[in-house]
Scaffold this motif. Sequence first.
Motif, PDB file in Angstrom:
ATOM      1  N   LEU A 107       0.829  -1.206   0.000  1.00 50.26           N
ATOM      2  CA  LEU A 107       0.000   0.000   0.000  1.00 50.26           C
ATOM      3  C   LEU A 107       0.867   1.262   0.000  1.00 50.26           C
ATOM      4  O   LEU A 107       0.537   2.253  -0.662  1.00 50.26           O
ATOM      5  CB  LEU A 107      -0.934  -0.001   1.212  1.00 50.26           C
ATOM      6  N   GLN A 108       1.959   1.220   0.764  1.00 46.64           N
ATOM      7  CA  GLN A 108       2.886   2.352   0.765  1.00 46.64           C
ATOM      8  C   GLN A 108       3.416   2.606  -0.643  1.00 46.64           C
ATOM      9  O   GLN A 108       3.476   3.753  -1.109  1.00 46.64           O
ATOM     10  CB  GLN A 108       4.059   2.068   1.725  1.00 46.64           C
ATOM     11  N   LYS A 109       3.785   1.532  -1.321  1.00 46.22           N
ATOM     12  CA  LYS A 109       4.307   1.670  -2.685  1.00 46.22           C
ATOM     13  C   LYS A 109       3.204   2.121  -3.641  1.00 46.22           C
ATOM     14  O   LYS A 109       3.455   2.874  -4.589  1.00 46.22           O
ATOM     15  CB  LYS A 109       4.897   0.339  -3.153  1.00 46.22           C
ATOM     16  N   ALA A 110       1.968   1.642  -3.407  1.00 45.54           N
ATOM     17  CA  ALA A 110       0.858   1.985  -4.295  1.00 45.54           C
ATOM     18  C   ALA A 110       0.587   3.482  -4.291  1.00 45.54           C
ATOM     19  O   ALA A 110       0.239   4.064  -5.324  1.00 45.54           O
ATOM     20  CB  ALA A 110      -0.398   1.214  -3.880  1.00 45.54           C
ATOM     21  N   ILE A 111       0.730   4.114  -3.116  1.00 41.86           N
ATOM     22  CA  ILE A 111       0.529   5.565  -3.026  1.00 41.86           C
ATOM     23  C   ILE A 111       1.573   6.290  -3.867  1.00 41.86           C
ATOM     24  O   ILE A 111       1.253   7.222  -4.628  1.00 41.86           O
ATOM     25  CB  ILE A 111       0.576   6.021  -1.558  1.00 41.86           C
ATOM     26  N   LYS A 112       2.829   5.854  -3.753  1.00 40.83           N
ATOM     27  CA  LYS A 112       3.900   6.506  -4.504  1.00 40.83           C
ATOM     28  C   LYS A 112       3.761   6.258  -6.007  1.00 40.83           C
ATOM     29  O   LYS A 112       4.077   7.132  -6.820  1.00 40.83           O
ATOM     30  CB  LYS A 112       5.254   5.998  -4.003  1.00 40.83           C
ATOM     31  N   ARG A 113       3.303   5.065  -6.363  1.00 38.03           N
ATOM     32  CA  ARG A 113       3.211   4.710  -7.792  1.00 38.03           C
ATOM     33  C   ARG A 113       1.876   5.114  -8.407  1.00 38.03           C
ATOM     34  O   ARG A 113       1.655   4.862  -9.600  1.00 38.03           O
ATOM     35  CB  ARG A 113       3.412   3.199  -7.948  1.00 38.03           C
ATOM     36  N   GLU A 114       0.976   5.666  -7.610  1.00 39.13           N
ATOM     37  CA  GLU A 114      -0.341   6.101  -8.081  1.00 39.13           C
ATOM     38  C   GLU A 114      -1.106   4.944  -8.730  1.00 39.13           C
ATOM     39  O   GLU A 114      -1.593   5.032  -9.864  1.00 39.13           O
ATOM     40  CB  GLU A 114      -0.202   7.281  -9.061  1.00 39.13           C
ATOM     41  N   GLU A 115      -1.217   3.855  -7.993  1.00 35.06           N
ATOM     42  CA  GLU A 115      -1.885   2.660  -8.498  1.00 35.06           C
ATOM     43  C   GLU A 115      -3.383   2.662  -8.206  1.00 35.06           C
ATOM     44  O   GLU A 115      -4.090   1.727  -8.611  1.00 35.06           O
ATOM     45  CB  GLU A 115      -1.246   1.407  -7.886  1.00 35.06           C
ATOM     46  N   PHE A 116      -3.880   3.670  -7.497  1.00 34.51           N
ATOM     47  CA  PHE A 116      -5.297   3.716  -7.174  1.00 34.51           C
ATOM     48  C   PHE A 116      -6.065   4.408  -8.304  1.00 34.51           C
ATOM     49  O   PHE A 116      -5.538   5.264  -9.026  1.00 34.51           O
ATOM     50  CB  PHE A 116      -5.531   4.469  -5.865  1.00 34.51           C
ATOM     51  N   LEU A 117      -7.328   4.015  -8.437  1.00 35.53           N
ATOM     52  CA  LEU A 117      -8.210   4.657  -9.410  1.00 35.53           C
ATOM     53  C   LEU A 117      -9.626   4.669  -8.843  1.00 35.53           C
ATOM     54  O   LEU A 117      -9.921   3.990  -7.857  1.00 35.53           O
ATOM     55  CB  LEU A 117      -8.146   3.941 -10.763  1.00 35.53           C
ATOM     56  N   LEU A 118     -10.481   5.462  -9.474  1.00 36.51           N
ATOM     57  CA  LEU A 118     -11.856   5.607  -9.003  1.00 36.51           C
ATOM     58  C   LEU A 118     -12.837   5.036 -10.020  1.00 36.51           C
ATOM     59  O   LEU A 118     -12.660   5.195 -11.233  1.00 36.51           O
ATOM     60  CB  LEU A 118     -12.189   7.080  -8.758  1.00 36.51           C
ATOM     61  N   HIS A 119     -13.856   4.341  -9.492  1.00 31.46           N
ATOM     62  CA  HIS A 119     -15.011   3.931 -10.283  1.00 31.46           C
ATOM     63  C   HIS A 119     -16.213   4.713  -9.762  1.00 31.46           C
ATOM     64  O   HIS A 119     -16.249   5.113  -8.589  1.00 31.46           O
ATOM     65  CB  HIS A 119     -15.247   2.425 -10.162  1.00 31.46           C
ATOM     66  N   TYR A 120     -17.176   4.905 -10.635  1.00 26.02           N
ATOM     67  CA  TYR A 120     -18.341   5.717 -10.277  1.00 26.02           C
ATOM     68  C   TYR A 120     -19.613   4.889 -10.498  1.00 26.02           C
ATOM     69  O   TYR A 120     -19.823   4.320 -11.582  1.00 26.02           O
ATOM     70  CB  TYR A 120     -18.392   6.988 -11.126  1.00 26.02           C
ATOM     71  N   GLN A 121     -20.451   4.815  -9.448  1.00 26.34           N
ATOM     72  CA  GLN A 121     -21.731   4.115  -9.577  1.00 26.34           C
ATOM     73  C   GLN A 121     -22.855   5.148  -9.634  1.00 26.34           C
ATOM     74  O   GLN A 121     -23.012   5.956  -8.700  1.00 26.34           O
ATOM     75  CB  GLN A 121     -21.964   3.156  -8.413  1.00 26.34           C
ATOM     76  N   PRO A 122     -23.643   5.137 -10.706  1.00 29.60           N
ATOM     77  CA  PRO A 122     -24.689   6.150 -10.885  1.00 29.60           C
ATOM     78  C   PRO A 122     -25.751   6.101  -9.780  1.00 29.60           C
ATOM     79  O   PRO A 122     -26.085   5.038  -9.243  1.00 29.60           O
ATOM     80  CB  PRO A 122     -25.290   5.784 -12.249  1.00 29.60           C
ATOM     81  N   GLN A 123     -26.297   7.267  -9.482  1.00 30.23           N
ATOM     82  CA  GLN A 123     -27.413   7.418  -8.554  1.00 30.23           C
ATOM     83  C   GLN A 123     -28.582   8.034  -9.339  1.00 30.23           C
ATOM     84  O   GLN A 123     -28.407   9.058 -10.017  1.00 30.23           O
ATOM     85  CB  GLN A 123     -27.017   8.301  -7.370  1.00 30.23           C
ATOM     86  N   ILE A 124     -29.786   7.411  -9.215  1.00 29.30           N
ATOM     87  CA  ILE A 124     -30.918   7.763 -10.059  1.00 29.30           C
ATOM     88  C   ILE A 124     -32.039   8.341  -9.202  1.00 29.30           C
ATOM     89  O   ILE A 124     -32.354   7.823  -8.121  1.00 29.30           O
ATOM     90  CB  ILE A 124     -31.437   6.525 -10.827  1.00 29.30           C
ATOM     91  N   ASP A 125     -32.636   9.414  -9.711  1.00 34.01           N
ATOM     92  CA  ASP A 125     -33.848   9.969  -9.098  1.00 34.01           C
ATOM     93  C   ASP A 125     -35.004   9.038  -9.477  1.00 34.01           C
ATOM     94  O   ASP A 125     -35.363   8.908 -10.660  1.00 34.01           O
ATOM     95  CB  ASP A 125     -34.098  11.386  -9.609  1.00 34.01           C
ATOM     96  N   LEU A 126     -35.581   8.372  -8.462  1.00 26.87           N
ATOM     97  CA  LEU A 126     -36.578   7.344  -8.726  1.00 26.87           C
ATOM     98  C   LEU A 126     -37.862   7.913  -9.329  1.00 26.87           C
ATOM     99  O   LEU A 126     -38.542   7.246 -10.125  1.00 26.87           O
ATOM    100  CB  LEU A 126     -36.897   6.591  -7.425  1.00 26.87           C
ATOM    101  N   LYS A 127     -38.209   9.108  -8.990  1.00 26.94           N
ATOM    102  CA  LYS A 127     -39.452   9.701  -9.494  1.00 26.94           C
ATOM    103  C   LYS A 127     -39.285  10.211 -10.920  1.00 26.94           C
ATOM    104  O   LYS A 127     -40.166  10.042 -11.773  1.00 26.94           O
ATOM    105  CB  LYS A 127     -39.901  10.823  -8.584  1.00 26.94           C
TER     106      LYS A 127
END
Length: 742
Positions: free
Chosen positions: A490-510
Amino acid sequence: MPGTRYIKNVFILAFLIAVFIPFVNYYFILPSFTHFLVEATENEAIRVSTHLSSMILTNDSELNKTNVSRFFNTDKAGAFVKDFNLLDIKVFSPEGHVLYSTKPHEAGRDSVHPYFSRLTAAGRPLTKIRQGKQSIEGERAPMEVVETFIPVIFKGKFAGAVEIYNDITTMNRALSNAGLRSSVIPLFIILVFLGLIITTMVRADRDINDIQVDTLPKMYRSPFYSLMLIAGSIFTAETIIMFVIHSFPFLNLVQEAVFDSTLLVIILSPTLYFFLLRPLLSHISRRKTAESLVNRMAYYDELTGLPNRSMFSETLNKAIVHADRYGNSMAVLFLDIDDFKRINDTLEHRFGDLLLKKVAERLTRYVRETDTIARNEQDGSDVNMVARLGGDEFSVLLTDFNTYEDAARVAQRLLNAISLPFQLGEHEIFITTSIGIGIYPQDGYNADAIIKNTDTALYHAKFRGKNSFQFYEKRMNASSMKRLTLESELQKAIKREEFLLHYQPQIDLKKGKMIGAEALIRWNHPEKGLILPGEFINVTEETGLIIPIGEWVLRTVCWQSRIWQNTGIPPLRISVNLSSMQFLNSDLLQIVSSVLSEYAMDPRHLELEITESILMHNRGITINVLNEFKQMGIRLSIDDFGTGYSSLGYLKQFPLDSLKIDRSFVSEVPGNEDDAAIVSAIIAMSHRLNLTVIAEGFETMQQLDFLRQMGCDEIQGFLISRPLSTEDATYFIAGKSEVPLS
């Protein structure tokens, strides 16, 4: 040169002492001792006169030629003068005629002595000092004589008088010589001492106050103090020597070198004591004290007073030797306060220190009576101790237990003790602790192995939910190694920028429209591929890595929101999860504000999700932080509702915008009536509190229909979309501004 004014002052003081000593000697000390000498001579003359008159006046009532001549024949007169060491003697009749004199030409005179009338009138002895000359080996030398006239009283009547001459030349000269030597010799010593001081200052080329002399206290390094000490020694020596000379006249015959030596010894003795012996003893004492302090600093914890890690290790090694010799077993317990960092982050660090002290006191009190604190026996037998290993970690060494149950009972007693409330000033604090237990020799054959394995057991006690104890098992090492490897990666992952983001949509039900997305972190491991947060997020929170990772998430979200807006996509609300450690970080407000400003993101498009446990820890501080976020315009949501305190009543205390129902309730509806009732109640109560309700984790149309019927506001789940990469999320947002929900 530094210290010039100081040297000048020392010279002035030395000059004043040089003038003062002879002045006091010749105008005060020597006259005083001369007066005492004359007075003593007078008393001796009275004693001799009384003795003489008692021998002459055996039957007669007064002194006359007959009885005086009868007594003073040639032999008696010479013997009497010799016995009493007299210079001359005269005897007078009541009328004042000379009846006898050791000087033949004065005997038989009829003339009255000039002092006789004063003698008879006063009725007491009269004394006078006469200066004269005496012949010594053909030369005339000055002499001093004490002449004493003594009235003779016999049977209450005046019977005549006696005049006695005593030579005090030798005694007075001895006193004068002693005074002279006591002025010159000490002044010589002062000059030598002053020279040493000046030499030291010149060679050091700095002020005497800057010279560090480890063996001398500061007062003794002062030349003023030194000179005054010598001056006091001088006057003490003079007084003693002159008293001895006055009391023992025969000492006149001793060579003057003896007096000089005595004077030097008397003067130098206190000097040697104060400047050599006493500082040396003081230095030894301070060194012993310093060694004791160093030893305590080396083996005891400064904050709690408990033995530290070094002493614990030494004691453990001795206990192992003893256990091997007698075939005994022993237990080592490691205790670590759960979530201690929260105390320091929430309150001031002084409260954290105070808590550690109180924990140490409570551990000391609750360990069974046979356990003692820091009792370090030489042979290692019966040694039970509580120590602080560092931070919020403590240890207990038990050498006299018989079974695993004994160690378990001690561990449970300590868990119960720590769970009782602590009063820290005006704050009442509740804490828990986790305990790891290692047994010798089953869990290791040396101190290092026992410590390592006990620490592993402690980690597993924390991993299992904290507030519990765990005995060591061999399989734990593999798990610990895996965790250690994970931390390193994990220490190395921070330095190497190995993290990424995924996005899950949120829907207005009405409305059936996408109104936002939740940002979810992923670890793109170079060997293992994509790793979900459930496998590593707990480790980041325990190690503190969640702070830099959380800031990276926030920056990435704001940056991506700006990219989407620049490509023509309407602004979306993006949700970011905050961990408890992030929320308690004192820099959180500043970080959020800085990132929003850096990427020019509208705060209304950022939503921060926090858990129930964060809300309930120190409500006062939590409310203040949430109000700060609200003033910035940021939306606030409570995540995974129902898994924590499960109470809607307290929510009205906090400035929240929305509530997210945990997937564990949604996944079983509508088939599970209990879950359906809970979801229905949560939605109804949330609306009464003006909170928007989001349901996450739905995967079927039945769940969707149920949520719509219950009036749920927003949904988030696999039925609509799984979490998407940035590229896929961009296509999804661009192509589905409206989502079919039927």
